[in-house]
Motif scaffolding. Structure first.
Motif, PDB file in Angstrom:
ATOM      1  N   LEU A 225       0.824  -1.206   0.000  1.00 48.99           N
ATOM      2  CA  LEU A 225       0.000   0.000   0.000  1.00 48.99           C
ATOM      3  C   LEU A 225       0.857   1.254   0.000  1.00 48.99           C
ATOM      4  CD1 LEU A 225      -2.794  -1.082   2.509  1.00 48.99           C
ATOM      5  CD2 LEU A 225      -3.046  -0.698   0.060  1.00 48.99           C
ATOM      6  N   THR A 226       1.976   1.183   0.705  1.00 51.00           N
ATOM      7  CA  THR A 226       2.884   2.333   0.711  1.00 51.00           C
ATOM      8  C   THR A 226       3.431   2.582  -0.688  1.00 51.00           C
ATOM      9  OG1 THR A 226       3.501   1.918   3.008  1.00 51.00           O
ATOM     10  CG2 THR A 226       4.984   3.295   1.718  1.00 51.00           C
ATOM     11  N   ARG A 227       3.735   1.494  -1.435  1.00 49.35           N
ATOM     12  CA  ARG A 227       4.264   1.657  -2.796  1.00 49.35           C
ATOM     13  C   ARG A 227       3.232   2.303  -3.721  1.00 49.35           C
ATOM     14  NH1 ARG A 227       6.864  -3.358  -1.764  1.00 49.35           N
ATOM     15  NH2 ARG A 227       5.152  -4.512  -2.713  1.00 49.35           N
ATOM     16  N   ILE A 228       1.932   2.055  -3.461  1.00 49.60           N
ATOM     17  CA  ILE A 228       0.899   2.670  -4.294  1.00 49.60           C
ATOM     18  C   ILE A 228       0.993   4.188  -4.215  1.00 49.60           C
ATOM     19  CG2 ILE A 228      -1.602   3.018  -4.510  1.00 49.60           C
ATOM     20  CD1 ILE A 228      -2.006   0.141  -3.740  1.00 49.60           C
ATOM     21  N   ARG A 229       1.341   4.698  -3.044  1.00 51.47           N
ATOM     22  CA  ARG A 229       1.420   6.142  -2.834  1.00 51.47           C
ATOM     23  C   ARG A 229       2.739   6.725  -3.330  1.00 51.47           C
ATOM     24  NH1 ARG A 229      -1.877   8.201   1.432  1.00 51.47           N
ATOM     25  NH2 ARG A 229      -0.256   9.746   1.745  1.00 51.47           N
ATOM     26  N   MET A 230       3.647   5.875  -3.800  1.00 48.20           N
ATOM     27  CA  MET A 230       4.986   6.343  -4.134  1.00 48.20           C
ATOM     28  C   MET A 230       5.062   6.954  -5.535  1.00 48.20           C
ATOM     29  SD  MET A 230       6.891   5.921  -1.531  1.00 48.20           S
ATOM     30  CE  MET A 230       7.218   4.936  -0.072  1.00 48.20           C
ATOM     31  N   ASP A 231       5.983   7.880  -5.677  1.00 44.66           N
ATOM     32  CA  ASP A 231       6.308   8.479  -6.967  1.00 44.66           C
ATOM     33  C   ASP A 231       7.826   8.581  -7.045  1.00 44.66           C
ATOM     34  OD1 ASP A 231       6.050   9.637  -9.414  1.00 44.66           O
ATOM     35  OD2 ASP A 231       5.329  11.574  -8.707  1.00 44.66           O
ATOM     36  N   THR A 232       8.359   8.618  -8.254  1.00 44.77           N
ATOM     37  CA  THR A 232       9.808   8.759  -8.390  1.00 44.77           C
ATOM     38  C   THR A 232      10.195  10.232  -8.313  1.00 44.77           C
ATOM     39  OG1 THR A 232       9.766   8.960 -10.800  1.00 44.77           O
ATOM     40  CG2 THR A 232       9.856   6.723  -9.879  1.00 44.77           C
ATOM     41  N   ALA A 233      11.478  10.471  -8.171  1.00 39.91           N
ATOM     42  CA  ALA A 233      11.991  11.840  -8.095  1.00 39.91           C
ATOM     43  C   ALA A 233      11.994  12.524  -9.457  1.00 39.91           C
ATOM     44  CB  ALA A 233      13.406  11.833  -7.524  1.00 39.91           C
ATOM     45  N   ARG A 234      11.641  11.819 -10.505  1.00 38.38           N
ATOM     46  CA  ARG A 234      11.737  12.368 -11.861  1.00 38.38           C
ATOM     47  C   ARG A 234      10.912  13.645 -12.025  1.00 38.38           C
ATOM     48  NH1 ARG A 234      13.051  10.769 -16.970  1.00 38.38           N
ATOM     49  NH2 ARG A 234      11.789  11.566 -18.674  1.00 38.38           N
TER      50      ARG A 234
END
Length: 769
Positions: free
Chosen positions: A317-326
């Motif tokens: 679930l935490t990964r769902i909220r993740m975005d890259t620094a790009r």
């Protein structure tokens, strides 16, 4: 419209078009849903109006990102929907099916345009024919592929021109309006589609096309993800409660074994008649004890499996909220380009760690701090070319942004290769501004002096629009602190300065120091906990880390009665360069906690930042370090400056962009950002009104047709607010008719810009008077 006219670089254009693709899929799905909900009957006037609004929005967004083919098709669909609304147009039993075919086809067309542009031409011809049949009320004909594949532009007539061309024609045909405000920013004499639409060639460079390869995305509302995270947290609490029950079972098993031993001892002392009965009871008791032990062991195994499952669920679930620094790096590149134009300095940006992932909510909060640190690097760090040449440095300065993970923390480092910080000069300024005494300045190390940056003191003696007041770094520290992070500064004279931001990867999980006061458990974010110590009874200051720090009695602050005549544990807390010691009754220790919002009832209590829940189900409040520090350092900053007109975060000013199209909001952010504007966005007028109550804006750019609250209603309400009576307002719309021009003039609008929006037209609007 060519890519050159759009003035976006390849990566930026690819990102904007992917945003438009996602937005268009959702919008067309909404149209399909409305059609299917009505069965085979003619849509109601309200449903048709909403479908036309959605299609109209897509047309403007498509033009803004340079997809002329999509502009043409959505314009045709809007015209056909308008024709359906006129009663003479027949609506047959297959009309609904045809409209669904069109919306499905448009979604496929967008995907095809990105993945296989060579096949998009035939698809566009088929869709044009279907849309035309819809407007004439003809039944669906799936053999439309036989239609002569002439370029679409060749079939355009006056009624099928884009709204931009229509607006220009109307404007030029009314000489009586030629002197009327607002300014109409348009392309004189430019037809809607003067050339065949280039379906057969990609609008992106080959490398950008490779990066823009379509992927399958599932868009989920953030609230639903938060609800799942909350449920995962509840599972964690359930596991803890089960573990406590297991501990009880193990205790019972030990008690049962002790009872059995006592029974065996009694057997040896009893006579033969009782011994038989006791032996039978002892055997039965032994079997039950063994079964209880086996059950407890199996339950422990199941709890361990549950622990692993909960861990995987939380990580997923935490990964769902993740975005890259790009995306953050792309914003930094736009900001630096604006700074180069404003200062004339030669600076290049280098980025490392683009694939580093962190919470999207964290990324959104980092935009302003990164902007300020880049401005700080240009204003303070970068030397003029001649000075760099004397020092043997390249004429072009380099600013480097590195992103990496360190355990559960995100580390962002913003470095420049400039002159560095003159700590001796900074010491003098700290003394001159009465921030430090001469004795303290003499004892302070260079690291202590650098930590004082961002407390209202700047390394520059004068202030301009870029820097010099020492407030910008203050805001950076506050923002990072509110995210549970900290800012560290290192600098070497003549070689450059590095700002290191360390903050949690996610806003839902954090490390905290737990402690007890008055029998209640509280928490402070671990990143602000420097050390622990002991505080003497009645002391108002104490020595910690070679510094005399003020003492804050939490038992008094929190309203718990406590004996003051005893030595207490203390927690050394640091926030925004200010330190103090908080006394507590007992230290529980560091823990990873799940952060919960306070809710409407507790939100007004500013002493508390959030809450967590213990394994036993008890609520534990998280104290706000900013509020604690203010109790002993009244001059410590608490909230960002509300008036952006006086804030150093503004270069050209602070702008608010209001549009229900995300692609247009992002494009406008890019265009204004290049001119030095700090940009906030709102998806409709209602949200924009909420934002204007909190911040003052130097420019408002708004669409007209939006859900909740339209553009004209928004402008009318803003003009009633004293703060926005004279604020420049620009309208961006595809409906530039005389009535809209009149209303805009009456509301004091500076300019009305016809979509699709380009940087050139925007600059003309901003310069209009």
């Amino acid at each position: 419209m060519s890519d050159t006219d759009l003035d976006f670089d390849a990566d930026e254009l690819a990102m904007l078009r992917q945003l438009f693709r996602s937005e268009a899929h959702d919008a067309l799905e909404a149209v399909t849903t409305r059609v299917l909900a009505n069965g085979s009957g003619r849509p109601s006037p309200e449903a048709l109006t909403e479908m036309m609004r959605v299609t109209h929005t897509l047309k403007g967004a498509a033009g803004t990102v340079g997809l002329d083919a999509m502009v043409d098709l959505t314009h045709r669909l809007e015209s056909s929907l308008a024709a359906v609304g006129r009663e003479p147009t027949p609506w047959t039993s297959t009309s609904a099916d045809l409209l669904v075919e069109v919306t499905d086809g448009l979604r496929g067309f967008l995907d095809e345009l990105i993945a296989e542009p060579a096949g998009a031409h035939a698809t566009a011809i088929r869709l044009r024919a279907q849309i035309d049949r819809l407007g004439r009320g003809e039944p669906s004909d799936r053999r439309s592929g036989d239609i002569d594949a002439l370029p679409i532009a060749a079939h355009l007539n006056a009624s099928q021109m884009t709204n931009e061309a229509i607006a220009q024609r109307e404007f030029e045909s009314r000489p009586g309006d030629s002197l009327a405000m607002p300014t109409i920013v348009d392309t004189p004499g430019e037809p809607a589609l003067a050339e065949p639409v280039p379906y057969l060639t990609s609008d992106l460079p080959s490398d950008a096309m490779a990066a823009a390869e379509p992927k399958s995305y599932l868009r989920v509302e953030p609230e639903r993800v938060d609800a799942l995270m909350s449920s995962a947290g509840e599972l964690l609490f359930d596991r803890t409660r089960i573990e406590r029950r297991v501990q009880l079972l193990r205790t019972l098993a030990r008690d049962l074994a002790r009872t059995r031993q006592n029974l065996r001892d009694a057997l040896g002392e009893s006579g033969p008649p009782n011994r038989v009965r006791l032996t039978e009871a002892e055997g039965e008791l032994a079997g039950q004890a063994a079964l209880l032990s086996q059950t407890t062991a199996a339950l422990l195994d199941e709890i361990e499996a549950l622990r692993r499952t909960i861990g995987e669920l939380q990580r997923g679930l935490t990964r769902i909220r993740m975005d890259t620094a790009r995306n953050l790096f792309l914003h930094a590149a736009r900001t630096l380009r604006a700074l180069r134009r404003a200062t004339g300095f030669k600076v290049e940006l280098r980025t490392l760690g683009e694939d580093t992932e962190f919470d999207k909510a964290v990324a959104e909060q980092l935009v302003d701090p990164i902007t300020q640190l880049l401005r700080n690097a240009v204003a303070h760090g970068v030397e003029p070319p001649e000075e760099r040449a004397r020092r043997g440095k390249p004429a072009t300065a380099t600013i480097t942004i590195r992103a990496r993970q360190d355990g559960n923390l995100l580390v962002l480092e913003i470095s420049d290769d400039g002159r560095g910080v003159d700590t001796a000069a900074l010491r003098e300024r700290l003394i001159l501004t009465n921030r430090w005494s001469a004795a303290r300045a003499q004892l302070a190390t260079d690291a202590d002096v650098l930590d004082a940056l961002g407390t209202g003191v700047s390394v520059r003696g004068d202030a301009d629009e870029l820097a010099g007041r020492g407030i910008g770094l203050d805001l950076v520290r506050q923002t990072i602190a509110r995210l549970g992070g900290e800012v560290k500064v290192t600098s070497t004279t003549g070689r450059g300065t590095t700002f290191s931001l360390r903050l949690p990867l996610s806003t839902s999980l954090a490390q905290a120091m737990l402690f007890k006061v008055g029998g209640q458990v509280y928490a402070i974010p671990a990143v602000h906990v420097v050390d622990t110590t002991l505080v003497d009874a009645g002391a108002t200051t104490t020595l910690a880390r070679n510094e005399q720090l003020p003492v804050l009695r939490l038992e008094t602050l929190l309203g718990h009665a406590s004996a003051l005549a005893e030595r207490k544990p203390g927690i050394v807390v640091s926030f925004a360069g200010k330190s103090m010691v908080c006394t507590v009754d007992k230290l529980v220790g560091p823990r990873e906690i799940i952060i919960k919002p306070l809710g409407a009832l507790l939100a007004p209590l500013t002493l508390y930042a959030a809450a967590t829940i213990s394994g036993s189900g008890k609520v534990q409040l998280i104290l706000d370090p900013a509020q604690l520090v203010r109790r002993v350092h009244p001059d410590a900053p608490s909230e960002p400056l509300a008036d952006s007109a006086s804030s150093p975060m503004v270069l050209a000013g602070r702008a608010l962009v209001v549009d229900d199209s995300r692609a247009i909001r992002e494009a406008m952010t890019s265009m204004l950002g290049r001119e030095g504007w700090i940009v906030d966005v709102a998806e409709d007028g209602a949200r924009a009104l909420q934002m204007t109550r909190q911040l003052r804006y130097d420019l408002v750019v708004t669409d007209l047709e939006m859900p909740e609250l339209g553009g004209f209603d928004l402008i009318a309400r803003l003009r009633k607010d004293e703060r926005f009576k004279t604020t420049p307002i620009v309208i961006i719309t595809s409906r530039a008719n005389p009535e809209h021009r009149r209303r805009a003039r009456d509301l004091g609008v500076r300019a009305l810009v016809a979509k699709p929006i380009t940087r050139r037209k925007l600059l003309e609007a901003l310069s209009a008077r």
